[in-house]
Design an enzyme around this catalytic site. Structure first.
Site, PDB file in Angstrom:
ATOM      1  N   GLU A  15       0.803  -1.407  -0.066  1.00  0.00           N
ATOM      2  CA  GLU A  15      -0.042   0.094   0.130  1.00  0.00           C
ATOM      3  C   GLU A  15       0.831   1.216  -0.071  1.00  0.00           C
ATOM      4  O   GLU A  15       1.740   1.161   0.728  1.00  0.00           O
ATOM      5  CB  GLU A  15      -0.709  -0.082   1.264  1.00  0.00           C
ATOM      6  CG  GLU A  15      -1.953   1.138   1.156  1.00  0.00           C
ATOM      7  CD  GLU A  15      -2.924   1.213   2.452  1.00  0.00           C
ATOM      8  OE1 GLU A  15      -2.637   0.382   3.269  1.00  0.00           O
ATOM      9  OE2 GLU A  15      -3.838   2.001   2.172  1.00  0.00           O
ATOM     10  N   MET A  37       0.226  -2.901   8.779  1.00  0.00           N
ATOM     11  CA  MET A  37      -0.498  -2.880   7.419  1.00  0.00           C
ATOM     12  C   MET A  37      -1.329  -4.431   7.241  1.00  0.00           C
ATOM     13  O   MET A  37      -0.817  -5.464   7.647  1.00  0.00           O
ATOM     14  CB  MET A  37       0.638  -3.209   6.246  1.00  0.00           C
ATOM     15  CG  MET A  37       0.123  -3.306   4.995  1.00  0.00           C
ATOM     16  SD  MET A  37      -1.003  -1.878   4.390  1.00  0.00           S
ATOM     17  CE  MET A  37      -2.329  -2.701   3.314  1.00  0.00           C
ATOM     18  N   GLU A  69      -5.824  -2.989  12.331  1.00  0.00           N
ATOM     19  CA  GLU A  69      -5.468  -3.891  11.274  1.00  0.00           C
ATOM     20  C   GLU A  69      -6.371  -4.866  11.019  1.00  0.00           C
ATOM     21  O   GLU A  69      -6.955  -5.403  10.054  1.00  0.00           O
ATOM     22  CB  GLU A  69      -4.017  -4.461  11.337  1.00  0.00           C
ATOM     23  CG  GLU A  69      -3.032  -3.292  11.579  1.00  0.00           C
ATOM     24  CD  GLU A  69      -3.079  -2.258  10.689  1.00  0.00           C
ATOM     25  OE1 GLU A  69      -3.542  -2.224   9.267  1.00  0.00           O
ATOM     26  OE2 GLU A  69      -2.607  -1.065  10.862  1.00  0.00           O
ATOM     27  N   HIS A  83      -9.709  -3.984   9.656  1.00  0.00           N
ATOM     28  CA  HIS A  83      -9.713  -3.905   8.093  1.00  0.00           C
ATOM     29  C   HIS A  83     -10.051  -4.930   7.123  1.00  0.00           C
ATOM     30  O   HIS A  83     -10.419  -5.071   6.325  1.00  0.00           O
ATOM     31  CB  HIS A  83      -8.416  -3.483   7.733  1.00  0.00           C
ATOM     32  CG  HIS A  83      -7.847  -2.073   7.752  1.00  0.00           C
ATOM     33  ND1 HIS A  83      -8.679  -0.940   7.084  1.00  0.00           N
ATOM     34  CD2 HIS A  83      -6.732  -1.312   8.083  1.00  0.00           C
ATOM     35  CE1 HIS A  83      -8.034   0.295   7.311  1.00  0.00           C
ATOM     36  NE2 HIS A  83      -7.048   0.055   7.893  1.00  0.00           N
TER      37      HIS A  83
HETATM   38  N1  TRP Z   1      -3.217   0.727   5.654  1.00  0.00           N
HETATM   39  C1  TRP Z   1      -2.274   1.067   6.640  1.00  0.00           C
HETATM   40  C2  TRP Z   1      -3.186   1.364   8.028  1.00  0.00           C
HETATM   41  O1  TRP Z   1      -3.446   0.463   8.403  1.00  0.00           O
HETATM   42  C3  TRP Z   1      -1.401   2.229   6.379  1.00  0.00           C
HETATM   43  C4  TRP Z   1      -0.016   1.860   5.818  1.00  0.00           C
HETATM   44  C5  TRP Z   1       0.979   1.004   6.438  1.00  0.00           C
HETATM   45  C6  TRP Z   1       0.730   2.509   5.020  1.00  0.00           C
HETATM   46  N2  TRP Z   1       1.988   1.001   5.660  1.00  0.00           N
HETATM   47  C7  TRP Z   1       2.103   2.031   4.904  1.00  0.00           C
HETATM   48  C8  TRP Z   1       0.459   3.569   4.017  1.00  0.00           C
HETATM   49  C9  TRP Z   1       2.884   2.552   3.834  1.00  0.00           C
HETATM   50  C10 TRP Z   1       1.165   4.138   3.285  1.00  0.00           C
HETATM   51  C11 TRP Z   1       2.529   3.508   3.044  1.00  0.00           C
HETATM   52  O2  TRP Z   1      -3.402   2.292   8.434  1.00  0.00           O
HETATM   53 ZN    ZN Z   2      -5.716   1.476   8.469  1.00  0.00          ZN
END
Ligand code: TRP
Ligand code: ZN
Length: 885
Positions: free
Chosen positions: A127, A269, A304, A307
């Site tokens: 991401e 993530m 997480e 999500h």
């Molecule tokens: N989606 C992740 C969260 O739960 C956010 C995230 C993790 C992220 N690593 C990243 C976003 C690296 C940008 C780049 O919030």
């Molecule tokens: Zn998130």
């Protein structure tokens, strides 16, 4: 690095993809000096996009293309176009298979995006747009595919091979290598892909779901950390149960894995079935992690995990919709944390954070709507606005619809959109449809940036026994120049009588009186609400629980604020009344300092806090929150022009006065709680957090007295406590004290004891970087030479540089500009190593408009210097250029 000028991407240009990917089959061959990625994509023309066969444009960056086979025909260079960001080919038919092989270099990847190595293990971060650094792909969230992944690596160094979904086969290979294949049956966008290969141990547990399915739970860490996983595992099981009970959401795969990695750009993530975490967001045990760290682990594990539904099963159509998953998921994890701990204290902490940092972002050059309508680099939009304000927006829907209506809406949303990539409008539509509600005006919260002001005035008519509140809303202009129309602002309020009791509320025109607290919706630029049957002039308690992310103002006197502090039935507003009182008193001190007058603290603040301190019926965590003065960062945010020196001097003066005047009460509370800490083994639970929070804030005040008995108590706490919460507070208190010998000794002992624990060393760096004593920059520069520091590890950069520039305002804003120069040098260095971290560290410089003209000039000069420093990443370029615009 970019080779072309970065370009702006607009939401209005969104188009569905020309092609879809039904199946993705990946094989990774991992080696020490390169890795090979073979991808087989089963593709077809998107029926929604009409007829004909347009060119297929795949995303790909930093890939060395070794072979391309399209519909079983190996292509030559003449058959495709290759740039540094795309591979373009001509599909032969409506459905076809594409095979590619690329060579990549995880071993030299310092950006920590795509496939990279951290402490000897391979891991991924895809991401938002990192998958294109792994293979050629349609790297966008509305292209969803099932995946099978085979990982092949040397057996001895990488005994554990993981990817998303369920393990389906594994075996030995040639030359001491082995392989494993994973299959993820749920369609997902590429940003949720994950792979891990390393020498890891795991803690195992299991969870029985609401329909009696058994799910295996595993947390993978480096062997030396195996004793620090229990708290995360407990948090995971609590999260799974809570999501079933609160949202009716059940986990779907047979296995759920978390992997802890040391080098990670963010907290964690949510990759499908294989969450990858910053080790700081997983590892926690009493001896090495503070209470705050334990609570952060619990919250991030929950975030997480949540999500899996709000993000994975239902994902985003495009990155402008990021808050669809992030705002909603933050709202969900806040509700979870509130239920696990003290709900009021959780709300206080969230609001203090929002008002200090998100409000500052919303007033600065990077201000953007919760759903932005343009960006240059999406990584720059993982912001407080998208996350925290996004959560507030979802929270307002919850307030407007009520808990039951909100749940009906979320049920409909998950059911209607399961397996889809959708928009914020789809979320709102589900909320509307499930409730027969009209949220069309409410949606302005998604498109209008900036923090609304809400000025409230009152009028009491003794003869008619009516009390009117008039609300005037406005919203300051933001760089996007979007016209600001009135928001829907839910205001929860109550009216207090002279004894502090709540009055049953009845608006003019209503048949009967209702509760003593209710929500009214302010929807016009100016709007008056009249309450009837009000026998005496009441005192309003407004925006209870911070029911909307606005700057509310009401002309309270200090005596009225003290009254609310004692009598308001809303715990959040009792705290907020105390904060407003402290702000008034501190602003008076700031004025005195600026006028060169002697400082004099209003006795009422001392009296109010003495009452709080002696109230044994209050939750101790509340007492701790109420004793905490508004931070320098918050005082900066609410200033028109922030006077760094005056703010610091005023706040330190107030702290010292409070310490002297409340010494007895603080000392009693400190000693009582310290005794309990000595007698009870560490427990990571709300009641214990509360006790230690009060103990520790008391100690930090007490030390300002300089009394020998306090020094002795601090040293005893440092030497003998069994947990990091007490030990680190004692260290911080010493570091900020004038006791040089004791300070040096404690720092040395601490570093010696914890030199092998990088997360504890982060705390050691932070405590020193945050010390507001003179000479801060020199200390930080010296610490950057310490063997435990490395600029390549984001946690280290945040612990030292982030803490210095973000929290040590008096040193960072040194009048000679040395702090700015230091930060700019660092950003220039990080720009090549890790653009995401470089751009995040820049934030303090972007706030230049808040300061006096001399500092403004110095800050702008450093931004200009960064802009001229050669090849800038799109991340840094966007923030610097927007800040100077
Ligand atoms: N989606 C992740 C969260 O739960 C956010 C995230 C993790 C992220 N690593 C990243 C976003 C690296 C940008 C780049 O919030
Ligand atoms: Zn998130």
């Amino acid at each position: 690095m970019r080779t072309e000028q970065p370009k702006m991407i607009y939401l209005k240009d969104y188009q569905a993809p020309d092609y879809l990917i039904d199946e993705t089959h990946l094989t990774f061959e991992l080696f020490e000096d390169h890795s090979l990625v073979h991808a087989q994509l089963v593709m077809r023309r998107n029926p929604e996009r009409g007829t004909g066969l347009p060119p297929l444009v795949l995303d790909g960056q930093q890939l060395e293309l070794l072979s391309v086979t399209l519909a079983d025909q190996e292509l030559t260079a003449a058959d495709y176009q290759l740039t540094d960001s795309h591979l373009t080919l001509q599909p032969p038919s409506e459905t076809f298979t594409l095979d590619t092989t690329v060579k990549i270099h995880p071993e030299t990847n310092t950006a920590l995006e795509g496939l990279y190595k951290s402490s000897g293990m391979f891991c991924t971060q895809c991401e938002a747009e990192g998958f294109r650094k792994i293979t050629y792909y349609l790297d966008r969230p509305d292209v969803m595919s099932v995946f099978t992944t085979t990982v092949i690596a040397e057996q001895h160094s990488y005994p554990v091979l993981l990817s998303n979904g369920n393990p389906i086969a594994s075996g030995p290979g040639e030359d001491g290598r082995h392989w494993a294949t994973w299959e993820d049956p749920f369609k997902k966008p590429a940003y949720l892909f994950a792979l891990v290969a390393g020498d890891l141990w795991c803690v195992e547990d299991s969870f029985t779901t609401m329909t009696n399915r058994e799910v295996a739970l595993r947390i993978y860490v480096e062997p030396e950390n195996i004793d620090k996983c229990q708290h995360a595992m407990t948090s995971l099981k609590k999260s799974m149960r809570w999501d079933e009970e609160t949202y009716g959401r059940e986990y779907d795969l047979d296995i759920f894995m978390i992997v802890a990695v040391n080098d990670f750009n963010m907290g964690a993530m949510e990759n499908k079935g294989l969450n990858i975490f910053n080790s700081s967001a997983v590892l926690a045990r009493a001896e090495t992690a503070t209470d705050a760290a334990h609570q952060r682990v619990e919250a991030i594990v929950a975030h997480e995990y949540f999500h899996n539904w709000s993000g994975n099963r239902v994902t985003c159509r495009d990155w402008f919709q990021l808050s669809l998953k992030e705002g909603f998921t933050v709202f969900r994890d806040s509700g979870f944390s509130a239920d696990m701990n003290s709900a009021t204290v959780k709300r206080i902490q969230d609001v203090a954070y929002l008002r200090t940092h998100q409000f500052a972002e919303d007033a600065g050059p990077m201000a953007h709507a919760v759903r932005p309508d343009s960006f240059i680099e999406i990584s720059n939009f993982y912001t407080l606005t998208v996350y925290e304000k996004g959560s507030e927006v979802v929270g307002m829907i919850h307030t407007l619809l009520g808990a039951e209506g909100f749940r009906k809406g979320s049920d409909l949303y998950f059911e209607r959109h399961d397996g889809q990539a959708v928009t914020c409008d789809d979320f709102i539509k589900a909320m509307e449809d499930a409730n027969g509600a009209d949220l069309s005006q409410f949606k302005r919260w998604y498109s209008q940036a900036g923090t609304p002001r809400l000025a409230v005035s009152e009028a009491y008519d003794a003869a008619a026994k009516t009390y009117s509140l008039t609300f005037r809303q406005s919203c300051p202009p933001t760089p996007d120049k979007v016209e600001k129309l009135p928001f829907v602002i839910p205001v929860e309020l109550g009216l207090l009588d002279g004894q502090g009791a709540g009055i049953a509320l009845r608006l003019a025109g209503e048949a009967t009186a209702g509760d003593t607290s209710r929500v009214i919706s302010v929807t016009e630029a100016e709007q008056t609400f009249t309450f009837v049957d009000i026998a005496e002039k009441p005192l309003p308690s407004l925006l209870r629980g911070f029911s909307a992310p606005v700057k509310l103002s009401f002309p309270y006197s200090r005596d009225q604020l003290m009254f609310l502090m004692q009598h308001d039935s809303d715990g959040f507003n009792r705290w907020d009344a105390g904060q407003q009182l402290a702000v008034q008193v501190l602003q008076e001190l700031i004025g005195q300092h600026q006028a060169g007058q002697p400082l004099k603290l209003d006795q009422r603040l001392i009296d109010a806090l003495r009452t709080v301190l002696s109230d044994e019926s209050l939750d101790q965590a509340m007492v701790a929150e109420m004793l905490s003065l508004p931070s320098e960062a918050y005082l900066t945010e609410i200033s028109e022009v922030a006077d760094v020196d005056a703010i610091h001097a005023a706040r330190e003066f107030a702290r010292k006065q409070l310490a002297d005047n409340l010494f007895e009460g603080l000392w009693l509370r400190y000693q009582a709680n310290r005794e309990l800490s000595k007698q009870t083994p560490y427990v990571a639970e709300a009641e214990h957090f509360a006790r230690r929070a009060l103990q520790n804030i008391a100690l930090s005040y007490l030390m300002l007295s300089g009394k020998p008995e306090v020094l002795a108590a601090t040293l005893d706490q440092f030497d003998t406590s069994d947990n990091m919460t007490e030990r680190l507070t004692a260290l911080a208190v010493l570091v900020n004290s004038p006791f040089e010998a004791e300070k040096a000794q404690a720092l040395a002992v601490f570093a010696e004891n914890f030199k092998d624990n990088p997360l504890v060393m982060d705390q050691w760096f932070s405590v020193q970087a945050g010390s507001t004593l003179p000479g801060g920059l020199a200390r930080v520069k010296a610490l950057m030479q310490h063997p435990a520091f490395t600029i390549k590890n984001p946690n280290k950069v945040r612990a030292l540089v982030g803490a210095f520039a973000g929290q040590n305002l008096i040193n960072f804003h040194a009048a000679d500009g040395s702090g700015y120069r230091f930060l700019a040098d660092l950003v220039i260095q990080l720009n090549t190593l890790n653009p995401q971290i470089a751009s995040r560290q820049l934030a303090p410089l972007t706030r230049w408009r808040k300061y006096d003209s001399a500092r403004q000039a110095l800050m702008k000069a450093e931004l200009e210097r960064i802009l001229g420093a050669g090849e800038l990443s799109s991340d840094v370029f966007e923030v610097v250029s927007k800040s100077l615009a």
